[in-house]
Design an enzyme around this catalytic site. Structure first.
Site, PDB file in Angstrom:
ATOM      1  N   TYR A   1       0.799  -1.245  -0.046  1.00  0.00           N
ATOM      2  CA  TYR A   1      -0.066   0.077  -0.009  1.00  0.00           C
ATOM      3  C   TYR A   1       0.827   1.303   0.089  1.00  0.00           C
ATOM      4  O   TYR A   1       0.513   2.284  -0.365  1.00  0.00           O
ATOM      5  CB  TYR A   1      -0.918   0.160   1.150  1.00  0.00           C
ATOM      6  CG  TYR A   1      -2.418  -0.381   0.989  1.00  0.00           C
ATOM      7  CD1 TYR A   1      -2.681  -0.826  -0.339  1.00  0.00           C
ATOM      8  CD2 TYR A   1      -3.252  -0.354   1.887  1.00  0.00           C
ATOM      9  CE1 TYR A   1      -3.927  -1.592  -0.559  1.00  0.00           C
ATOM     10  CE2 TYR A   1      -4.602  -0.912   1.571  1.00  0.00           C
ATOM     11  CZ  TYR A   1      -4.960  -1.593   0.503  1.00  0.00           C
ATOM     12  OH  TYR A   1      -6.184  -1.938   0.229  1.00  0.00           O
TER      13      TYR A   1
ATOM     14  N   LYS B   1       6.351 -14.148   4.748  1.00  0.00           N
ATOM     15  CA  LYS B   1       7.297 -14.826   4.066  1.00  0.00           C
ATOM     16  C   LYS B   1       8.388 -14.552   4.387  1.00  0.00           C
ATOM     17  O   LYS B   1       9.520 -14.165   3.627  1.00  0.00           O
ATOM     18  CB  LYS B   1       6.690 -14.473   2.602  1.00  0.00           C
ATOM     19  CG  LYS B   1       7.342 -15.530   1.455  1.00  0.00           C
ATOM     20  CD  LYS B   1       6.667 -16.731   1.462  1.00  0.00           C
ATOM     21  CE  LYS B   1       7.364 -17.650   0.294  1.00  0.00           C
ATOM     22  NZ  LYS B   1       7.621 -19.097   0.849  1.00  0.00           N
TER      23      LYS B   1
ATOM     24  N   ASP C   1      -4.137  -9.643   2.052  1.00  0.00           N
ATOM     25  CA  ASP C   1      -5.154  -9.375   0.848  1.00  0.00           C
ATOM     26  C   ASP C   1      -5.585 -10.703   0.483  1.00  0.00           C
ATOM     27  O   ASP C   1      -6.867 -11.137   0.348  1.00  0.00           O
ATOM     28  CB  ASP C   1      -4.173  -8.713  -0.125  1.00  0.00           C
ATOM     29  CG  ASP C   1      -5.326  -8.092  -1.258  1.00  0.00           C
ATOM     30  OD1 ASP C   1      -6.465  -8.181  -1.240  1.00  0.00           O
ATOM     31  OD2 ASP C   1      -4.824  -7.575  -2.137  1.00  0.00           O
TER      32      ASP C   1
ATOM     33  N   ASP D   1       2.901 -19.142   2.575  1.00  0.00           N
ATOM     34  CA  ASP D   1       2.506 -20.261   1.556  1.00  0.00           C
ATOM     35  C   ASP D   1       1.709 -21.476   2.337  1.00  0.00           C
ATOM     36  O   ASP D   1       0.770 -21.949   1.976  1.00  0.00           O
ATOM     37  CB  ASP D   1       3.572 -20.620   0.833  1.00  0.00           C
ATOM     38  CG  ASP D   1       5.022 -20.831   1.729  1.00  0.00           C
ATOM     39  OD1 ASP D   1       5.032 -20.393   2.796  1.00  0.00           O
ATOM     40  OD2 ASP D   1       5.920 -21.515   1.082  1.00  0.00           O
TER      41      ASP D   1
END
Ligand code: NAP
Length: 423
Positions: A159, A229, A310, A286
């Protein structure tokens, strides 16, 4: 305060900040709450949800004094602009508000109104409770196992990202800097490339994780999972995890919040987890997408940087029935702007057809933010009874043979009847 087009209600009191340190609110039983009905289907679901929320508040001894404020199409009609200052000021002054969807105007130079509101009011956490309601069609075998709340960072990461387009002078300047000055020449391919930067800050990460932990404590949740991640993006995503674990470790007593060590999963028997503590752990994004489907009931509250949030919050929403029922809110420091996940669905606008459940349940989340848990529970029970008994809008009716399709208005009226029956 006097306004140009907003008409304040005749009675009602303001919600104020009770504690500058914690952001705790002083909530009267007759609060003034600004409401934006929204564009497109907002014109259908906005008034319908407002009636349901009024009825639930009344049934639990409270009196909401709504103050309609304008953004999007209604603002263009009255002010000739999309997001008038007095709308933002009214929401800022009253601290807690609710909005329906707003259409992002098409054309160069238009910022999404939703993003503009979140940024102007510094609403740094996008919060989405994802829970199953009996009777909602779902693609999962055991959708009822889902009872999760996602906290998605709302101001930084992508963002606040900066990107440079392949072939521009700017991208070549950045490439030169990265290769010549920073010494990363071996990872840059020859030929055109695009480059992006995603900033993740200590302040942004810590306040988001703090908000998620406080929510877990206040709502008797067992676990907060930080999803990132960090194995690949060590100094952005990984740092988010480190800063988050620091909050858990340093800002709360151990018997209230337990920061799980990395070794917990190998040595579970040897780690002494305080019985009533909220456990804070880290998971890779993931793997989390898989576990959310395969081991749904193991997760509780999730806290994530913007982009992971998101993906994950949308995937979680799909597991329990999709857009028509998915609620949300944006939290800031002592601030809440509730809004459904869905947009203005222009194809369905003005037909008294769209499902108002997502906006109604966003109102539930807003009431819970005010500490009105009994009002929130009544709303949930009444909505669930309505859907389970087979009174549904078109989106659920097309997936259920045993249900009767009703209009937005009729659906809201049935929910209100059920509020009366259940209270
Ligand atoms: P959308 O408005 O969420 O609608 C996509 C589809 O989802 C609809 O056509 C409908 O599917 C279904 N749907 C959404 N809400 C529903 C409801 N309450 N009841 C029943 N079905 C519902 O997404 P979009 O068409 O991509 O976006 C339209 C505009 O909304 C854009 O300008 C976008 O920028 C804006 N938007 C605003 C927000 C916000 O205000 N927070 C969020 C997202 C998008 P079917 O037609 O197949 O039944």
């Amino acid at each position: 305060m006097s306004y140009e087009h907003i008409e304040p209600p005749e009675s009602g009191s303001k919600i104020t900040l009770a504690d500058e340190e914690s952001g705790e609110l002083d909530v009267p039983t007759d609060p003034i709450i600004p409401i934006i009905h929204g564009d497109g289907i907002g014109k259908d679901v906005g008034p319908a949800a407002q009636d349901v929320l009024t009825a639930a508040a009344e049934a639990t001894g409270r009196d909401v004094n709504w103050m309609e404020v304008y953004a999007g199409e209604t603002a263009r009609e009255k002010y000739d602009e999309n997001l008038p200052d007095e709308t933002v000021e009214a929401i800022e002054e009253h601290r807690v508000a609710i909005k329906g969807p707003l259409t992002t105007p098409v054309g160069a130079g238009f910022r999404s109104l939703n993003v503009a509101l979140r940024q102007t009011l510094d609403l740094y956490a996008n919060v989405r409770p994802t829970y199953y309601l009996d009777g909602v069609p779902s693609p999962m075998k055991a959708p009822e196992e889902m009872d999760m709340v996602t906290f998605r960072e709302n101001t930084e990461d992508v963002y606040a990202g900066i990107e440079w387009e392949a072939g521009t002078e700017e991208v070549e300047q950045v490439r030169d800097f990265v290769e010549d000055e920073m010494g990363f020449d071996d990872v840059m391919h020859d030929g055109p490339i695009g480059i992006g930067i995603k900033p993740i800050s200590e302040k942004g990460s810590k306040r988001l994780v703090r908000e998620a932990i406080d929510y877990a404590i206040e709502n008797d949740r067992d676990k907060v999972t930080l999803v990132h991640k960090g194995n690949i993006m060590k100094f952005t995503e990984g740092q988010f995890g480190d800063w988050g674990m620091e909050v858990a470790d340093e800002e709360y007593p151990d018997d209230e919040v337990f920061a799980a060590p990395d070794s917990l999963w190998e040595e579970q028997d040897e780690v002494d987890i305080p019985e009533d503590a909220v456990m804070v752990e880290e998971r890779l994004a993931d793997a989390m997408l898989q576990w959310m489907q395969l081991r749904t009931d193991e997760f509780d509250v999730l806290a994530m940087p913007n982009l992971n949030g998101d993906y994950l919050s949308d995937a979680a929403g799909a597991q329990i029935g999709g857009l028509g029922i998915a609620p949300g809110a944006n939290f800031g420091f002592g601030r809440c702007l509730a809004e459904p996940v869905h947009g203005s669905a222009p194809k369905r606008a003005g037909q008294d057809k769209a499902n108002p459940t997502a906006l109604i349940l966003s109102g539930r989340l807003m009431f819970e933010y005010l500490g009105w848990d009994d009002t929130g529970q009544l709303i949930r029970d009444a909505v669930e009874k309505t859907i389970d008994e087979g009174t549904v809008t078109y989106d659920l009716a097309r997936q259920r043979e045993d249900a009767e399709e009703v209009s937005t208005t009729e659906y809201a009226e049935t929910v209100i009847d059920n509020i009366e029956k259940l209270s």
